[in-house]
Design a protein around this motif. Structure first.
Motif, PDB file in Angstrom:
ATOM      1  N   LEU A 164      65.774  31.297  31.268  1.00  0.00           N
ATOM      2  CA  LEU A 164      66.837  31.793  32.140  1.00  0.00           C
ATOM      3  C   LEU A 164      66.326  32.524  33.387  1.00  0.00           C
ATOM      4  CD1 LEU A 164      69.468  33.087  29.557  1.00  0.00           C
ATOM      5  CD2 LEU A 164      69.779  31.251  31.216  1.00  0.00           C
ATOM      6  N   GLN A 165      65.032  32.843  33.449  1.00  0.00           N
ATOM      7  CA  GLN A 165      64.547  33.591  34.620  1.00  0.00           C
ATOM      8  C   GLN A 165      64.747  32.845  35.938  1.00  0.00           C
ATOM      9  OE1 GLN A 165      60.619  35.048  33.603  1.00  0.00           O
ATOM     10  NE2 GLN A 165      61.508  36.967  32.864  1.00  0.00           N
ATOM     11  N   PRO A 166      64.534  31.524  36.016  1.00  0.00           N
ATOM     12  CA  PRO A 166      64.844  30.854  37.290  1.00  0.00           C
ATOM     13  C   PRO A 166      66.334  30.948  37.661  1.00  0.00           C
ATOM     14  CG  PRO A 166      63.335  29.507  36.017  1.00  0.00           C
ATOM     15  CD  PRO A 166      63.793  30.627  35.117  1.00  0.00           C
ATOM     16  N   VAL A 167      67.204  30.970  36.662  1.00  0.00           N
ATOM     17  CA  VAL A 167      68.627  31.163  36.928  1.00  0.00           C
ATOM     18  C   VAL A 167      68.834  32.575  37.479  1.00  0.00           C
ATOM     19  CG1 VAL A 167      70.926  31.283  35.881  1.00  0.00           C
ATOM     20  CG2 VAL A 167      69.342  29.464  35.212  1.00  0.00           C
ATOM     21  N   GLY A 168      68.104  33.553  36.942  1.00  0.00           N
ATOM     22  CA  GLY A 168      68.155  34.911  37.483  1.00  0.00           C
ATOM     23  C   GLY A 168      67.690  34.956  38.927  1.00  0.00           C
ATOM     24  N   ASN A 169      66.646  34.196  39.232  1.00  0.00           N
ATOM     25  CA  ASN A 169      66.176  34.119  40.618  1.00  0.00           C
ATOM     26  C   ASN A 169      67.243  33.513  41.529  1.00  0.00           C
ATOM     27  OD1 ASN A 169      63.736  35.102  39.692  1.00  0.00           O
ATOM     28  ND2 ASN A 169      62.719  33.118  39.685  1.00  0.00           N
ATOM     29  N   LEU A 170      67.912  32.476  41.031  1.00  0.00           N
ATOM     30  CA  LEU A 170      68.985  31.831  41.789  1.00  0.00           C
ATOM     31  C   LEU A 170      70.152  32.788  41.994  1.00  0.00           C
ATOM     32  CD1 LEU A 170      70.071  29.200  43.054  1.00  0.00           C
ATOM     33  CD2 LEU A 170      70.879  28.554  40.769  1.00  0.00           C
ATOM     34  N   ALA A 171      70.385  33.667  41.034  1.00  0.00           N
ATOM     35  CA  ALA A 171      71.504  34.607  41.121  1.00  0.00           C
ATOM     36  C   ALA A 171      71.367  35.582  42.287  1.00  0.00           C
ATOM     37  CB  ALA A 171      71.640  35.375  39.805  1.00  0.00           C
ATOM     38  N   VAL A 172      70.148  35.866  42.712  1.00  0.00           N
ATOM     39  CA  VAL A 172      69.957  36.851  43.789  1.00  0.00           C
ATOM     40  C   VAL A 172      70.571  36.376  45.116  1.00  0.00           C
ATOM     41  CG1 VAL A 172      68.253  38.137  45.139  1.00  0.00           C
ATOM     42  CG2 VAL A 172      67.981  37.924  42.649  1.00  0.00           C
ATOM     43  N   PRO A 173      70.225  35.197  45.639  1.00  0.00           N
ATOM     44  CA  PRO A 173      70.902  34.780  46.872  1.00  0.00           C
ATOM     45  C   PRO A 173      72.393  34.505  46.670  1.00  0.00           C
ATOM     46  CG  PRO A 173      69.450  33.028  46.101  1.00  0.00           C
ATOM     47  CD  PRO A 173      69.178  34.245  45.254  1.00  0.00           C
ATOM     48  N   VAL A 174      72.780  34.083  45.457  1.00  0.00           N
ATOM     49  CA  VAL A 174      74.199  33.859  45.174  1.00  0.00           C
ATOM     50  C   VAL A 174      74.952  35.197  45.196  1.00  0.00           C
ATOM     51  CG1 VAL A 174      75.861  32.992  43.472  1.00  0.00           C
ATOM     52  CG2 VAL A 174      73.780  31.700  43.924  1.00  0.00           C
ATOM     53  N   ALA A 175      74.272  36.284  44.906  1.00  0.00           N
ATOM     54  CA  ALA A 175      74.873  37.618  44.982  1.00  0.00           C
ATOM     55  C   ALA A 175      74.982  38.097  46.427  1.00  0.00           C
ATOM     56  CB  ALA A 175      74.037  38.621  44.177  1.00  0.00           C
ATOM     57  N   ILE A 176      73.926  37.884  47.195  1.00  0.00           N
ATOM     58  CA  ILE A 176      73.815  38.516  48.515  1.00  0.00           C
ATOM     59  C   ILE A 176      74.462  37.709  49.644  1.00  0.00           C
ATOM     60  CG2 ILE A 176      72.163  39.310  50.261  1.00  0.00           C
ATOM     61  CD1 ILE A 176      70.266  39.955  47.847  1.00  0.00           C
ATOM     62  N   VAL A 177      74.133  36.446  49.745  1.00  0.00           N
ATOM     63  CA  VAL A 177      74.560  35.657  50.904  1.00  0.00           C
ATOM     64  C   VAL A 177      76.079  35.539  51.040  1.00  0.00           C
ATOM     65  CG1 VAL A 177      74.335  33.444  52.109  1.00  0.00           C
ATOM     66  CG2 VAL A 177      72.339  34.453  50.977  1.00  0.00           C
ATOM     67  N   PRO A 178      76.856  35.376  49.954  1.00  0.00           N
ATOM     68  CA  PRO A 178      78.314  35.306  50.136  1.00  0.00           C
ATOM     69  C   PRO A 178      78.940  36.540  50.776  1.00  0.00           C
ATOM     70  CG  PRO A 178      77.747  34.284  48.078  1.00  0.00           C
ATOM     71  CD  PRO A 178      76.478  34.957  48.592  1.00  0.00           C
ATOM     72  N   LEU A 179      78.236  37.669  50.793  1.00  0.00           N
ATOM     73  CA  LEU A 179      78.763  38.834  51.501  1.00  0.00           C
ATOM     74  C   LEU A 179      78.951  38.538  52.989  1.00  0.00           C
ATOM     75  CD1 LEU A 179      76.743  41.704  49.798  1.00  0.00           C
ATOM     76  CD2 LEU A 179      79.177  41.162  49.478  1.00  0.00           C
TER      77      LEU A 179
END
Length: 174
Positions: free
Chosen positions: A94-109
């Motif tokens: 799941l760590q690569p999914v965690g890595n993917l979650a970071v831009p998915v958290a930030i960029v939509p702002l």
């Protein structure tokens, strides 16, 4: 109802199941039976695919000034849910999914101004920011899974299912 309603419902149900899984609810299969997380993975993968299809529908139907930005943000979640679904089905790290979650958290702002005039949609961006950073933190052992589970179940209800219910009732998202 608009395609965004479909996105809200399918994504909300996938996030709900993932939240319950992190809370440990419905994830204890028999030692000899199928792995319940694979079921969560299939629902999550379905959400990713449906979100991707709906992004294409939005681009095809909506005027460019609305359709392109809206489909763009939906594509973030389509990609994330697709990757998470495959990861759960295949039992991958799941760590690569965690890595993917970071831009998915930030960029939509960056869509903040796009949602100007809707306090609920802007607050949803903030909740998603917290939820996706929490996914990353959990995959790296920095946040307990049960805390993430609580965050995801609340996220499901507030950011996906509540807006879908408003639209189903013929009410605008405030």
């Amino acid at each position: 109802m608009p395609p965004i309603t479909v996105i809200f419902v399918v994504s909300g149900l996938a996030v709900w199941l993932n939240g319950l899984a992190f809370l440990g609810i419905g994830t204890k299969g028999a030692d000899y039976g199928p792995n319940p997380l694979k079921t969560v993975g299939w629902v999550t993968l379905l959400a990713g695919i449906v979100d991707g299809v709906q992004a294409a529908v939005i681009i095809a139907r909506a005027p460019d000034e609305v359709g392109i930005p809206l489909a763009g943000i939906v594509t973030f979640y389509a990609t994330f849910f697709t990757a998470l679904g495959v990861t759960l089905i295949k039992g991958l790290d799941l760590q690569p999914v965690g890595n993917l979650a970071v831009p998915v958290a930030i960029v939509p702002l960056l869509w903040w101004k796009f949602f100007d005039g809707s306090w609920m949609l802007q607050s949803i961006l903030v909740v998603w920011f917290i939820a996706f950073l929490s996914v990353a933190a959990t995959t790296y052992g920095k946040l307990p899974g049960k805390v993430l589970g609580a965050i995801l179940t609340i996220t499901s209800l507030y950011t996906f299912l509540a807006p879908a219910a408003l639209l189903a009732l013929g009410k605008p998202i405030p």
